[in-house]
Structure formats: structure tokens, C-alpha cells
Design an enzyme around this catalytic site. Structure first.
Site, PDB file in Angstrom:
ATOM      1  N   HIS A  72     -29.716 -90.824  21.138  1.00 14.70           N
ATOM      2  CA  HIS A  72     -29.123 -91.745  20.158  1.00 14.70           C
ATOM      3  C   HIS A  72     -28.466 -93.005  20.722  1.00 14.70           C
ATOM      4  CE1 HIS A  72     -29.713 -88.600  17.219  1.00 14.70           C
ATOM      5  NE2 HIS A  72     -28.775 -87.834  17.715  1.00 14.70           N
ATOM      6  N   ASP A 238     -32.286 -85.065  25.615  1.00 16.40           N
ATOM      7  CA  ASP A 238     -31.753 -83.891  26.304  1.00 16.40           C
ATOM      8  C   ASP A 238     -32.067 -82.581  25.591  1.00 16.40           C
ATOM      9  OD1 ASP A 238     -30.024 -84.485  24.187  1.00 16.40           O
ATOM     10  OD2 ASP A 238     -28.223 -84.586  25.430  1.00 16.40           O
TER      11      ASP A 238
END
Length: 472
Positions: A72, A238
Site C-alpha cells: 500500500h 508481503d
């Protein structure tokens, strides 16, 4: 022996693992810290990556590398490839109002879920770009390209791999058209659709007022720098890398306790939850990764350790000395606001404090149960009946967390051997560049079972309206 490297550029640090491409055996590793805060100049990530690579023994004997990174984050670049301003990270909540405005402007949560599989919250890049356009218009006007943390590091590597290692630190950035990303990380921007595999440039323009250059979205086996002798995989977010690293398969639900808490599953079909609780992400293999994220996870125990004046290991010991349910002491751990539920201005609270529960052991137990209750709510939001629950992340190394989790979740949990799952997943992606059919064996996870204690979640649910009221 052929070696591959995997990078985990997380919120707190950069980890590099070097593994045997055929078996996955760990050969060596390195680590370097990142600065604290919810905004940071990307140059710190680059410097940490170089330090971690050196600590891991360098890349001279490595055949392929992949970078996984925190999702993000907003990285804005000007026409020369220079960073416009410090990157806003996923846990920076100043864009909460921008997210709410964007949801309303498109016609509500259902419209967003249909468009990109997710409903924007403060974490999403699209909300951060709206905040930038409104609050820092000069920076917005300078922005020629937008990318994510893992995209930026992969791009910098693409420009450095052909140079001697000594020249990497000062290597100029490549051209902006060399920016790349992957399906997994792109699906967390709020302007890329996992269902169609396309950018939604109309949503980006509505949020930002213009359409800057965006990274090319590479497939799972594509290369980000085809001309480089050290093969560079597309990398991923991730959570997507963690799914690879832990060997998650359809039917599994992974509960990851790190800086944030995430609960996600591997799926063959895209998801679109109009409530906004479930983010309809893509994964790093061509499948999908419906995910629920909480802001408050392992750091809840860090906070409890500070309050009780003990180290984390001792906190776990104290937690196991208190009875299940902590004698009625309940911690609602919204210590930095919360993402699920979407309460960016909420604060934490303690309920049921009595003379009997005013002990370090009871507080330790309540902190563990509180963070697990938030993750149990996330598990419920997925709406799945998992075949296996895999408990991973730094917080999952706590014996107290492992033993308390079944009492809160109401079912057994499996704890794989501790590892750097994100970096390992990146290394596995790199290995697939060399052999797409590679399979790494994993140790049998430890199984934890305990009697369910429904009263824990009942008290937690009863405490939450106080938080909801405070945040309005």
C-alpha cells in the site's frame, strides 16, 4: 549448488535470505533496521537493503533475486525519478477522510468492491493519493509516477545489477518506464482490479486529478530486468510472499501476527466484499488472496510489556500464569486506531479491572487474548471453514500466543517452525524463475489444541461498543 535470494522489506526492517534453489535450504542471511514512523524516505529502504545484502554475504554467487515489501505505501517520483516526498506507509491513517470521501463519490462500498475487489480505507494507495492532492498540491503536481515500496526497490535493483557492488549506493535510478510490479501488490492500490487484471485509470484520475505513470504488472514468472545476469523476479507484497513462504494451499487460512495482523486464504476465485472487511487481493501465483487486516497485532504485546516492566518472553510467562479469560479482564487493543473494523481514530480500553485482576499476569493474559480476539473477528469476516489454520509472524513465536489461540479461535492451530516467511516466499519466487516446477519441502508444523473459551470473545464483543462510541 544454485543459490537464490529473497528480500523482505517490511515496516521495521529489511531481511535477506540466501537459499539453495533446489531444496530451499537456508545458506546465509542478513538484516538491517528501518527508521520508525508512518512516513519515510525510500532511500532508507535502499540503504537497509544494501546493508542486509552485505551482511548476508553478497550476491556474487546468487542466480536470482526477488523483493517482497510492505503493501500500500505511496511512493511518488518526479520526471527524473527522484522521490517527491517521504513515502506514506500503510499504517499512516491521515488519509482516512480521503478514503471515506472516495467511497462516497463512487456511489458506496458496493461500487468499489465491484470495481477493484476492495473498499478503500486509509491504508490504500488511492486514498493516500487523494490526501496528497488535497493537502500537498505542489507535490502532487510534481508527481510523474507512482509506485509501491517493493516496486521502488525492484526498480532500483534493476538499475544497479549490472554495476559493481561498490557502485550500487550511488547508482542513478533507471528510467521511469522500467517500473514494474506484480498482481499481488497492485491489488492493494485501489486502482487495479484482480478480477480483470487491469488498472482502473478512471478511479486513479478521480482520486488524484491526473494519471501518473504506473508500473507494468508482470506475471508470476516474468523478469523485471531481462538483460541482467542476476535474474530479477517481479517480487510481490508481503502477505502474498508469506503465503508462498509458508506453503499455503487452497483450504488453508493463514493468521499472521506482525506489526499488523493479517488473516488470509488462498482462493481460486476473486472476492469482492462490499462491507469492506475483506480485501479482495490477488496472490503471487495467479490465484487470489482474500485478506482481512488489523492494525494492532504484535505491538499490543510490546505495549503490555512496557506497562508491566518486563521483556516479551516474561510477558508470555505471565500470561500463562493467569486463568483463561484473565478473570474477566478484557483489553480492546485499538492502540493506533483500527483498520478492521475501520475506526482510524479509535483508542484502546481495558474493561473488568478489579482488585483481583489488577496484576501483571492478568494484564499480560488480557493483551494476548485481546489481539487474538481481533484476529478471530477477522477470521469470521472471511466466512470460510478452514481445513488448517497456520499461525505465523513474529508474534506467533510467543508460546503464550500459540497456547491461547485455540481457546479464542475455537479450533486447533498449526504453528510452522519460526522463519522469515516473507523473505522465504520471495526466495521461492526467485527459484521459480530458474525452475517453475520447483517444490520446497517444509517441516511438519506444531499442533496446538485447547478447550474453547467462548466467554473470552463474548466479553470482547460486549466491550467494543464503548470503542465504537468513542470513535464517532
Amino acid at each position: 549448488m544454485t543459490l537464490v535470494a529473497g528480500v523482505d522489506s517490511s515496516t521495521q526492517s529489511c531481511k535477506v535470505v540466501i537459499r539453495d534453489a533446489a531444496s530451499g535450504r537456508l545458506v546465509r542471511q542478513g538484516r538491517a533496521a528501518h527508521p520508525d514512523g508512518t512516513e519515510v524516505h525510500p532511500s532508507h529502504w535502499w540503504a537497509a537493503l544494501l546493508r542486509a545484502v552485505d551482511e548476508a554475504g553478497g550476491l556474487d554467487d546468487v542466480a536470482a533475486i526477488s523483493v517482497a515489501g510492505q503493501q500500500h505505501g505511496m511512493v511518488c517520483l518526479d520526471e527524473s525519478g527522484d522521490v517527491v516526498r517521504d513515502a506514506l506507509l500503510w499504517n499512516d491513517t491521515r488519509s482516512a477522510g480521503a478514503a471515506a470521501a472516495l467511497v462516497a463519490e463512487l456511489g458506496g462500498p458496493v461500487a468499489w468492491a465491484d470495481a477493484v475487489g476492495s473498499v478503500p480505507v486509509a491504508s490504500f494507495t488511492v486514498a493516500k493519493l487523494r490526501w496528497l492532492a488535497e493537502h500537498e498540491p505542489e507535490h502532487a503536481r510534481r508527481t510523474a509516477a507512482v509506485c509501491l515500496p517493493h516496486d521502488w526497490l525492484t526498480w532500483r535493483l534493476a538499475g544497479a545489477l549490472g554495476l559493481p557492488r561498490a557502485a550500487w549506493a550511488a547508482a542513478p535510478p533507471p528510467a521511469l518506464d522500467r517500473l514494474t510490479t506484480d498482481r499481488g501488490d497492485a491489488s492493494g492500490t485501489g486502482y487495479w482490479s484482480p478480477a480483470t487484471g487491469d488498472y482502473r485509470l478512471d478511479l486513479l484520475k478521480a482520486a488524484f486529478g491526473s494519471v501518473p505513470l504506473l508500473p507494468r504488472v508482470l506475471g508470476p514468472l516474468a523478469e523485471a530486468a531481462p538483460e541482467s545476469p542476476l535474474r530479477l523476479a517481479p517480487g510481490t507484497g508481503d502477505n502474498m510472499a508469506a503465503a508462498l513462504g509458508v506453503g499455503a494451499r487452497p483450504g488453508d487460512v493463514v493468521v499472521s501476527i506482525g506489526t499488523s495482523g493479517t488473516v488470509f486464504a488462498v482462493s481460486d476465485v476473486p472476492s469482492a466484499d462490499p462491507s469492506g472487511a475483506v480485501a479482495g487481493f490477488a496472490d503471487a501465483t495467479g490465484r487470489f488472496l482474500p485478506l482481512v487486516c488489523t492494525l494492532n497485532a504484535a505491538r499490543v504485546m510490546d505495549a503490555a510489556a512496557r506497562l508491566t516492566g518486563v521483556e516479551l518472553d516474561r510477558l508470555g510467562e505471565l500470561a500463562l500464569q493467569a486463568p483463561p479469560g484473565a478473570g474477566g479482564l478484557t483489553l480492546v487493543p485499538y492502540l493506533e486506531g483500527e483498520r478492521t473494523p475501520n475506526l482510524p481514530t479509535a483508542t484502546g480500553s481495558i474493561h473488568g479491572l478489579t482488585l483481583a485482576t489488577a496484576t501483571p499476569a492478568h494484564l499480560a493474559r488480557a493483551s494476548v487474548e485481546g489481539l487474538l480476539c481481533g484476529l478471530a473477528d477477522a477470521l469470521d469476516a472471511l466466512g470460510l471453514t478452514p481445513e488448517r489454520i497456520l499461525l505465523i509472524g513474529g508474534g506467533a513465536r510467543s508460546e503464550a500466543v500459540r497456547r491461547v489461540a485455540p481457546t479464542v479461535f475455537g479450533r486447533p492451530v498449526l504453528a510452522p517452525a519460526p522463519g522469515e516467511y516473507v523473505a522465504d516466499g520471495a526466495a521461492y519466487q526467485a527459484a521459480r524463475l530458474l525452475d517453475e516446477d520447483v517444490h520446497w519441502s517444509t517441516d511438519e508444523p506444531a499442533r496446538y489444541e485447547a478447550e474453547a473459551e467462548p466467554a473470552i470473545r463474548d466479553r470482547y464483543a460486549a466491550a467494543r461498543p464503548h470503542i465504537l462510541h468513542q470513535s464517532r
